[in-house]
Write a protein that holds these residues in place. Sequence first.
Motif, PDB file in Angstrom:
ATOM      1  N   ASP A 106       0.820  -1.221   0.000  1.00 49.45           N
ATOM      2  CA  ASP A 106       0.000   0.000   0.000  1.00 49.45           C
ATOM      3  C   ASP A 106       0.849   1.263   0.000  1.00 49.45           C
ATOM      4  N   TYR A 110       3.044   7.017  -6.679  1.00 52.33           N
ATOM      5  CA  TYR A 110       1.692   7.448  -7.036  1.00 52.33           C
ATOM      6  C   TYR A 110       1.237   6.954  -8.401  1.00 52.33           C
ATOM      7  N   SER A 113       0.299   3.291  -8.157  1.00 54.01           N
ATOM      8  CA  SER A 113      -0.936   3.097  -7.398  1.00 54.01           C
ATOM      9  C   SER A 113      -2.155   3.532  -8.194  1.00 54.01           C
ATOM     10  N   ARG A 114      -2.043   4.672  -8.861  1.00 56.52           N
ATOM     11  CA  ARG A 114      -3.164   5.151  -9.673  1.00 56.52           C
ATOM     12  C   ARG A 114      -3.445   4.183 -10.823  1.00 56.52           C
ATOM     13  N   GLN A 115      -2.390   3.759 -11.519  1.00 57.62           N
ATOM     14  CA  GLN A 115      -2.559   2.828 -12.631  1.00 57.62           C
ATOM     15  C   GLN A 115      -3.172   1.516 -12.158  1.00 57.62           C
ATOM     16  N   LEU A 116      -2.696   1.034 -11.027  1.00 56.86           N
ATOM     17  CA  LEU A 116      -3.222  -0.215 -10.481  1.00 56.86           C
ATOM     18  C   LEU A 116      -4.710  -0.091 -10.157  1.00 56.86           C
ATOM     19  N   ASN A 117      -5.094   1.016  -9.526  1.00 56.64           N
ATOM     20  CA  ASN A 117      -6.508   1.214  -9.186  1.00 56.64           C
ATOM     21  C   ASN A 117      -7.379   1.254 -10.438  1.00 56.64           C
ATOM     22  N   ARG A 118      -6.846   1.851 -11.492  1.00 55.79           N
ATOM     23  CA  ARG A 118      -7.619   1.913 -12.737  1.00 55.79           C
ATOM     24  C   ARG A 118      -7.761   0.522 -13.363  1.00 55.79           C
ATOM     25  N   ILE A 120      -7.719  -2.277 -11.748  1.00 54.60           N
ATOM     26  CA  ILE A 120      -8.651  -3.021 -10.891  1.00 54.60           C
ATOM     27  C   ILE A 120     -10.081  -2.665 -11.256  1.00 54.60           C
ATOM     28  N   GLU A 121     -10.325  -1.377 -11.525  1.00 52.49           N
ATOM     29  CA  GLU A 121     -11.664  -0.955 -11.966  1.00 52.49           C
ATOM     30  C   GLU A 121     -12.101  -1.696 -13.221  1.00 52.49           C
ATOM     31  N   ILE A 129      -2.904  -6.462  -1.824  1.00 55.10           N
ATOM     32  CA  ILE A 129      -2.140  -5.300  -1.370  1.00 55.10           C
ATOM     33  C   ILE A 129      -1.830  -5.446   0.115  1.00 55.10           C
TER      34      ILE A 129
END
Length: 386
Positions: A106, A110, A113-118, A120-121, A129
Motif C-alpha cells: 500500500d 503514485y 498506485s493510480r494505474q493499479l486502481n484503474r 482493478i476498476e 495489497i
Amino acid sequence: MNRFQKLFSTFINNNSGKLHFACHSHHYWPDCTREAQLNYWDDSSRLVDDKWGEIFSKRIPNVQNLISEVLNFDRAEDICFAPNTHELVTRVMSSFSGKIKLLTTDSEFYSFSRQLNRLIEENTVEATIIPLEPIDTFEERFTKESHKGFDLVFTSHVFFNSGYAINGLTEFVNKIEENNKFIIVDGYHAFMALPIDLSKIGDKIFYIAGGYKYVGSGEGSCFMTIPKSCKLRPLNTGWFAELSTLDNIDESQVGYPTNGLRFAGSTLDFTSLYRMESVLNLYKNEEINSELIHTHVQNCQREFLKMVDGLNHSHLNRENLLYSEERDHGHFLTFELESASLVESLKEKLSLNGVLTDSRKNRLRFGFSIYHDPKEYKAELFNVTL
C-alpha cells in the motif's frame, strides 16, 4: 563550500540562504549537467538525424556500463531506458495475457498506485495489497503471502512515504522468488543512495530507478534492468525495440530483441541521458560511490537528530519520527504528525526560514544529500512555532 558542495555550486549559489531538504524529491544537479545539456544540442546540430547512431552506439552503452557498475549488475546490455518508470512498469504489465494476479504493497509510488486502481476498476488485475505497517512484521507478512504464487510481484526497495528500506534485498528477493517468476523492485529512492548489489538477484528481477532523485541528473532519465533470458513480449512496444538483432525472424509476428531493448518504447529526448552520463562519470572520476554517499548522509542524519533533540519541539521530535534505525532507512527522515494541515503549516513556517522540505499527507519529510553540510543545521532555523 566543502568538497562535495563544490560539485553543485550553481544550484547552491542560486539558492543561497536555503537548506534544501527536499533532495529525495528533486535533487540539485551537479554543475557538469549544464555542459552535458549543451553537448546534446551540439551533437544534434552536428549530426542531425545521424545522432541516433551516436546515441545508440556510444552514449547508451556507456551509461549502461556506468549503471551496471553502481548496481553490480553483469549484463549491461539488459538495461532499458525510458522517460519515466511508469512507462517501464506498464510495458512489463502489458506482457501478460488475461487477468494479472499481482502482489504489492500500500506504499508504492503514485503513478503505479493510480494505474493499479484503474486496472482493478477494469477487472484486468486481481491485486493483493499488503500494508507496510506495522513495519516490524512487513517482510514476514509479505513473504508469507508471496508463497501463494502470483503472476507479478511489485515492491519498493525504499518506500517513498516513510523512508523505510528493505534490509537485505538479496535475502528478501530469494524468499519471494520461489513461487513468483516475475518480480519488479522499485529502486528509485535507493539508486545512488544506498549501496546496492544485484550480483546474486539481478538475473531474477526487474530493477527500476532513475536520475531525478539521488543521481541529480533531472527528469527523463529512467531505466530498468531485466531478468536473464527474459522472453516476455510487451504489448506496449515501440520502434526502438527494432534497433537490435531480433530473436524472432518470423514475419508472421512481431519480433523482439534479446537484450533490454525488448522493453524499449519510441522517440524521446535524450538530453537526460547525457546529463546522467555526466553525473555518473563525475562520481567515478571523483571516486564518489554509493557507499561514500551513504556514509556521508548517515552522518548528516545523526547530526540533524542531535540538533532536533536540543529543540524540545512539540512536533519535530523523535516521538514523531518514523523508523529511526539506520540499517532500515533510506536518505530521508519522516515525521508523522497529527494532520495534513499541521504538516502544511509547519512546512510553510520552515520555508520562511529557508528550510525547504516536502510532505505526503500528514508526514513531513527531511531529505539528505551529499551536498549537505551538517554545520549548516542551525537550531534557530528549525525552532518554529505554530
